[in-house]
Design an enzyme around this catalytic site. Sequence first.
Site, PDB file in Angstrom:
ATOM      1  N   LYS A 270       0.842  -1.206   0.000  1.00 55.37           N
ATOM      2  CA  LYS A 270       0.000   0.000   0.000  1.00 55.37           C
ATOM      3  C   LYS A 270       0.874   1.251   0.000  1.00 55.37           C
ATOM      4  O   LYS A 270       1.749   1.394   0.844  1.00 55.37           O
ATOM      5  CB  LYS A 270      -0.911  -0.017   1.232  1.00 55.37           C
ATOM      6  CG  LYS A 270      -1.749   1.256   1.421  1.00 55.37           C
ATOM      7  CD  LYS A 270      -2.693   1.131   2.622  1.00 55.37           C
ATOM      8  CE  LYS A 270      -3.434   2.452   2.891  1.00 55.37           C
ATOM      9  NZ  LYS A 270      -4.330   2.366   4.077  1.00 55.37           N
ATOM     10  N   ASP A 275      -2.841  10.033   4.178  1.00 51.38           N
ATOM     11  CA  ASP A 275      -4.247   9.623   4.266  1.00 51.38           C
ATOM     12  C   ASP A 275      -5.031  10.595   5.149  1.00 51.38           C
ATOM     13  O   ASP A 275      -5.007  10.494   6.373  1.00 51.38           O
ATOM     14  CB  ASP A 275      -4.326   8.199   4.844  1.00 51.38           C
ATOM     15  CG  ASP A 275      -5.766   7.681   4.904  1.00 51.38           C
ATOM     16  OD1 ASP A 275      -6.669   8.330   4.334  1.00 51.38           O
ATOM     17  OD2 ASP A 275      -5.978   6.605   5.510  1.00 51.38           O
ATOM     18  N   LYS A 282     -10.686  12.276   8.513  1.00 48.18           N
ATOM     19  CA  LYS A 282     -10.280  11.765   9.827  1.00 48.18           C
ATOM     20  C   LYS A 282     -10.271  12.913  10.840  1.00 48.18           C
ATOM     21  O   LYS A 282     -10.090  14.067  10.459  1.00 48.18           O
ATOM     22  CB  LYS A 282      -8.851  11.193   9.742  1.00 48.18           C
ATOM     23  CG  LYS A 282      -8.724   9.873   9.017  1.00 48.18           C
ATOM     24  CD  LYS A 282      -7.263   9.422   8.999  1.00 48.18           C
ATOM     25  CE  LYS A 282      -7.092   8.108   8.271  1.00 48.18           C
ATOM     26  NZ  LYS A 282      -7.711   6.960   8.945  1.00 48.18           N
ATOM     27  N   GLU A 354      -9.624   3.562   1.849  1.00 49.06           N
ATOM     28  CA  GLU A 354      -9.028   3.749   0.527  1.00 49.06           C
ATOM     29  C   GLU A 354      -7.958   2.713   0.206  1.00 49.06           C
ATOM     30  O   GLU A 354      -7.710   2.411  -0.957  1.00 49.06           O
ATOM     31  CB  GLU A 354      -8.437   5.164   0.412  1.00 49.06           C
ATOM     32  CG  GLU A 354      -7.011   5.348   0.966  1.00 49.06           C
ATOM     33  CD  GLU A 354      -6.882   5.111   2.469  1.00 49.06           C
ATOM     34  OE1 GLU A 354      -7.914   5.162   3.167  1.00 49.06           O
ATOM     35  OE2 GLU A 354      -5.758   4.844   2.939  1.00 49.06           O
ATOM     36  N   ARG A 356      -7.831  -0.533   0.651  1.00 53.77           N
ATOM     37  CA  ARG A 356      -8.341  -1.729  -0.011  1.00 53.77           C
ATOM     38  C   ARG A 356      -8.708  -1.445  -1.469  1.00 53.77           C
ATOM     39  O   ARG A 356      -8.654  -2.336  -2.312  1.00 53.77           O
ATOM     40  CB  ARG A 356      -9.534  -2.292   0.780  1.00 53.77           C
ATOM     41  CG  ARG A 356     -10.718  -1.398   0.848  1.00 53.77           C
ATOM     42  CD  ARG A 356     -11.686  -1.760   1.962  1.00 53.77           C
ATOM     43  NE  ARG A 356     -11.186  -1.367   3.288  1.00 53.77           N
ATOM     44  CZ  ARG A 356     -11.785  -1.669   4.422  1.00 53.77           C
ATOM     45  NH1 ARG A 356     -12.907  -2.361   4.438  1.00 53.77           N
ATOM     46  NH2 ARG A 356     -11.261  -1.261   5.552  1.00 53.77           N
TER      47      ARG A 356
HETATM   48  N1  BES Z   1      -4.577   4.072   6.942  1.00 51.00           N
HETATM   49  C1  BES Z   1      -5.767   3.734   7.662  1.00 51.00           C
HETATM   50  C2  BES Z   1      -5.538   2.644   8.702  1.00 51.00           C
HETATM   51  C3  BES Z   1      -4.684   3.005   9.886  1.00 51.00           C
HETATM   52  C4  BES Z   1      -5.279   3.401  11.057  1.00 51.00           C
HETATM   53  C5  BES Z   1      -3.318   2.876   9.844  1.00 51.00           C
HETATM   54  C6  BES Z   1      -4.512   3.701  12.154  1.00 51.00           C
HETATM   55  C7  BES Z   1      -2.544   3.178  10.945  1.00 51.00           C
HETATM   56  C8  BES Z   1      -3.152   3.582  12.105  1.00 51.00           C
HETATM   57  C9  BES Z   1      -6.837   3.239   6.704  1.00 51.00           C
HETATM   58  O1  BES Z   1      -6.830   3.809   5.444  1.00 51.00           O
HETATM   59  C10 BES Z   1      -8.152   3.584   7.307  1.00 51.00           C
HETATM   60  O2  BES Z   1      -8.443   4.731   7.424  1.00 51.00           O
HETATM   61  N2  BES Z   1      -8.915   2.565   7.685  1.00 51.00           N
HETATM   62  C11 BES Z   1     -10.190   2.762   8.273  1.00 51.00           C
HETATM   63  C12 BES Z   1     -11.166   1.828   7.591  1.00 51.00           C
HETATM   64  C13 BES Z   1     -12.597   2.081   7.946  1.00 51.00           C
HETATM   65  C14 BES Z   1     -13.068   3.397   7.390  1.00 51.00           C
HETATM   66  C15 BES Z   1     -13.429   0.946   7.386  1.00 51.00           C
HETATM   67  C16 BES Z   1     -10.092   2.447   9.757  1.00 51.00           C
HETATM   68  O3  BES Z   1      -9.367   1.525  10.116  1.00 51.00           O
HETATM   69  O4  BES Z   1     -10.698   3.162  10.541  1.00 51.00           O
HETATM   70 ZN    ZN Z   2      -5.029   4.490   4.768  1.00 50.59          ZN
HETATM   71 MN    MN Z   3      -7.915   5.622   5.340  1.00 46.95          MN
END
Ligand code: BES
Ligand code: ZN
Ligand code: MN
Length: 504
Positions: A270, A275, A282, A354, A356
């Site tokens: 990835k 992000d 976020k 994003e 996935r």
């Molecule tokens: N990059 C994040 C995941 C992440 C979270 C990495 C914390 C490192 C620390 C990923 O893109 C994300 O935002 N995932 C979401 C998915 C959800 C919206 C289904 C998540 O884990 O909250």
């Molecule tokens: Zn991410």
């Molecule tokens: Mn994300």
Amino acid sequence: MLSGRMGRPMQRAFQIPEFMATGSKPSDIDADVIVIPVFQGDAAESDIWDAACDGDILASYQRGAFSAKPCEQLSAQPSGWRSRRLLLVGVGPRAGFSSELARRAGACAALTCRLQRRARVGVVVPEGWQDDAIESLVEGLVLGNYDNGHHKSTEEGRFFISRVEIAAPGDATQAVARGQRIGEAANAARVLINEPGNHLNPSELVARAQQMLAVPDVTTEVLDESRMKELGMGLLLGVGQGSASPPRLLVARYEPQDAPASPVLALVGKGITFDTGGISIKPSEGLERMKDDMAGGATVVAALRSIALEQVPLRVLALVPAAENMLSGGAIRPGDVLRGASGLTVEVNNTDAEGRLILGDALWYATQLSATHIIDVATLTGAIVVALGKTTTGLFGTDGWREVIQAAAQRAGERVWPMPLFDDDREALKSEIADMLNSPGRAGGANTAAMFLKQFVGTTAWAHLDIAGSAWAEDVRPWAIKGATGVMTRTLVEVARSLGKNWP
Ligand code: BES
Ligand code: ZN
Ligand code: MN
């Protein structure tokens, strides 16, 4: 132009010490300090060194000041030695010894040497250490010779080890070379992972990955937006469309002459350079960490570099879908439907899921490049942090292939833990208007993310490593500074080395 716009670090972030094997006795090594790993509860072993230090070491044991717990350290002054200082580093009890403890010992010793400004280091490898442990020790020394100060304008206060002389019972040349290569590649990945978003956009990420991959038998290719359009990569394009910096797909091929046509291992990482969450934005607290959302991409590049430099006789691909997940007038909206290159359509009910999406197109592309075995590495879900904590990597994937990865991680001394994938998780992805949703909700969030990825690999053996917790160290530990860890570099190299042994 790239470097002009993004700007390169002003200083180096790490130094690779010059390593050399020595036949000298510990007392004859010419160095600023001699590092000696010792087992806990192994008084006899410490006796050898105690004799040189006028009883200081045993006295410290008796006082309870030192007991050789993992990463516990003791300085002593040997008399009649060429080096004026000795540093004992604990590795815990012999029974619980592992590559992981050897690596930690190397890393914490290196951090201490740097703190004490000792540039020339001697290392005494204890009797009975296997090559795996020696390799890890050396890798740890290199990992410990890293800091995050490369954006500071002066070198003031920064200090690196420049030379390591290793005394090992047998011939450690190969183990030392391997540990050095992996440590170096992992450090290069850490530099990229720690790089702020304004210094590393998608095209800069792939440009710097290409520099890392400028090694024999590796060729690289970068797919731009027009090529992605031709291939129908609507998922990667969709995630990238909100940013002023367009998405890229890096495809690297390691094709050594002596490798069989099959198997072909594909490593997919990835590469979200930042992000924000997109329109499903976020919260701002801790958001600065989201510069590390390309850790998987950096890791697969580092692993491919090591594999190629080691000349492992196996064809290996590395794919890094790179994009910046931003919000703007052009960004995708929650509810949008995207169509990926595999033909599957996705209802994007959350633009923050994003990773996935971009991986979906890259995984599918790996199958088109005739990969027989795939491993993806991604900072994919906060849910894996809830499930496994901050130091363990979640492992999902095809039965049989998953066990190969788990065994390799065990040898490499990296913590992975298997997670389940049941058909029920596919139900959760159901969408009213498209083939699937990208964000099915909180329950089993790491599992449903993995299930989403699985839809793009067909029948190819596939494993997924969720490094959302393990890629980044929030707290300082005796063996590691804050920030990017470089985790999974060694495991991926170990998988490639295990070619043919138990591969499904
Ligand atoms: N990059 C994040 C995941 C992440 C979270 C990495 C914390 C490192 C620390 C990923 O893109 C994300 O935002 N995932 C979401 C998915 C959800 C919206 C289904 C998540 O884990 O909250
Ligand atoms: Zn991410
Ligand atoms: Mn994300």
